[in-house]
Design a protein around this motif. Structure first.
Motif, PDB file in Angstrom:
ATOM      1  N   LYS A  92      -7.257   0.451  -2.323  1.00 44.87           N
ATOM      2  CA  LYS A  92      -7.849   1.682  -1.763  1.00 44.87           C
ATOM      3  C   LYS A  92      -9.087   1.434  -0.896  1.00 44.87           C
ATOM      4  O   LYS A  92      -9.865   2.344  -0.632  1.00 44.87           O
ATOM      5  CB  LYS A  92      -8.232   2.669  -2.875  1.00 44.87           C
ATOM      6  CG  LYS A  92      -7.147   2.971  -3.858  1.00 44.87           C
ATOM      7  CD  LYS A  92      -6.241   4.047  -3.359  1.00 44.87           C
ATOM      8  CE  LYS A  92      -5.338   4.545  -4.459  1.00 44.87           C
ATOM      9  NZ  LYS A  92      -3.972   4.171  -4.337  1.00 44.87           N
TER      10      LYS A  92
ATOM     11  N   SER B 277      -5.019   3.774  10.292  1.00 50.69           N
ATOM     12  CA  SER B 277      -4.756   5.121  10.795  1.00 50.69           C
ATOM     13  C   SER B 277      -4.039   5.020  12.129  1.00 50.69           C
ATOM     14  O   SER B 277      -4.454   4.270  13.009  1.00 50.69           O
ATOM     15  CB  SER B 277      -6.059   5.893  10.983  1.00 50.69           C
ATOM     16  OG  SER B 277      -6.739   6.005   9.751  1.00 50.69           O
TER      17      SER B 277
ATOM     18  N   THR C 270      -7.740   0.861   5.193  1.00 46.46           N
ATOM     19  CA  THR C 270      -6.829   1.872   5.706  1.00 46.46           C
ATOM     20  C   THR C 270      -6.414   1.522   7.137  1.00 46.46           C
ATOM     21  O   THR C 270      -7.162   0.886   7.876  1.00 46.46           O
ATOM     22  CB  THR C 270      -7.467   3.274   5.716  1.00 46.46           C
ATOM     23  OG1 THR C 270      -8.643   3.253   6.529  1.00 46.46           O
ATOM     24  CG2 THR C 270      -7.822   3.742   4.321  1.00 46.46           C
TER      25      THR C 270
ATOM     26  N   THR D 164      -1.468   7.689   7.814  1.00 47.74           N
ATOM     27  CA  THR D 164      -2.444   6.730   7.286  1.00 47.74           C
ATOM     28  C   THR D 164      -1.805   5.874   6.197  1.00 47.74           C
ATOM     29  O   THR D 164      -1.147   6.396   5.299  1.00 47.74           O
ATOM     30  CB  THR D 164      -3.671   7.454   6.706  1.00 47.74           C
ATOM     31  OG1 THR D 164      -4.255   8.263   7.723  1.00 47.74           O
ATOM     32  CG2 THR D 164      -4.707   6.467   6.199  1.00 47.74           C
TER      33      THR D 164
ATOM     34  N   THR E 223      -2.804   3.147   3.200  1.00 49.70           N
ATOM     35  CA  THR E 223      -3.937   2.739   2.379  1.00 49.70           C
ATOM     36  C   THR E 223      -3.517   1.553   1.518  1.00 49.70           C
ATOM     37  O   THR E 223      -2.455   1.587   0.891  1.00 49.70           O
ATOM     38  CB  THR E 223      -4.408   3.894   1.472  1.00 49.70           C
ATOM     39  OG1 THR E 223      -4.696   5.029   2.289  1.00 49.70           O
ATOM     40  CG2 THR E 223      -5.666   3.513   0.701  1.00 49.70           C
TER      41      THR E 223
ATOM     42  N   GLY F 278       0.830  -1.196   0.000  1.00 52.52           N
ATOM     43  CA  GLY F 278       0.000   0.000   0.000  1.00 52.52           C
ATOM     44  C   GLY F 278       0.866   1.247   0.000  1.00 52.52           C
ATOM     45  O   GLY F 278       2.069   1.194  -0.220  1.00 52.52           O
TER      46      GLY F 278
ATOM     47  N   THR G  42     -13.664   0.005   3.740  1.00 49.46           N
ATOM     48  CA  THR G  42     -14.762   0.779   3.172  1.00 49.46           C
ATOM     49  C   THR G  42     -16.041  -0.048   3.184  1.00 49.46           C
ATOM     50  O   THR G  42     -16.082  -1.143   2.645  1.00 49.46           O
ATOM     51  CB  THR G  42     -14.426   1.196   1.725  1.00 49.46           C
ATOM     52  OG1 THR G  42     -13.212   1.936   1.730  1.00 49.46           O
ATOM     53  CG2 THR G  42     -15.541   2.035   1.129  1.00 49.46           C
TER      54      THR G  42
END
Length: 117
Positions: free
Chosen positions: A87, A92, A90, A81, A83, A75, A105
């Motif tokens: 995409k 964080s 993630t 962050t 990713t 990534g 997501t």
């Protein structure tokens, strides 16, 4: 001469059987997306745990967000962050709260608590 073919009753029975099979199978396939998202988050969390362990050894103590995220493969890192290549996942890092949050997501998220500089 004898007629060949199916009667209306026979066709109705076949349609009812197909309907029952579909009613049983569809809920199992619908839930596969949720299970796949959860498996992805769990796998990424395992990678984050490994990345934290590697960063701890490299730092000879408490690592920074950059060191942890830098040890994650596949990534890109932007600030605090990471990713994934697709995409959709993630990670964080929040050093003030000592947390690493993995999220997908439209799916679940997991928060890991570690000492972070």
């Amino acid at each position: 001469m004898k007629a060949k073919g199916f009667t209306l009753i026979e066709l109705a029975i076949v349609i009812v059987i197909i309907g029952i099979l579909v009613a049983i199978a569809v809920p199992r396939f619908v839930d596969l997306t949720g299970q796949a998202n959860q498996a992805n988050v769990d796998a990424t969390a395992a990678s984050v745990r490994s990345a934290y362990a590697i960063a701890t050894v490299q730092a000879k103590g408490v690592p920074t967000c950059d060191q942890i995220l830098g040890n994650l493969d596949g990534g890109t890192v932007s600030g605090t962050t990471w990713t994934s290549a697709d995409k959709k996942t993630t990670v964080s890092c929040d050093a003030d709260k000592d947390t690493l949050t993995i999220s997908r997501t439209g799916g679940p998220s997991v928060t890991l608590n570690y000492n972070i500089q």
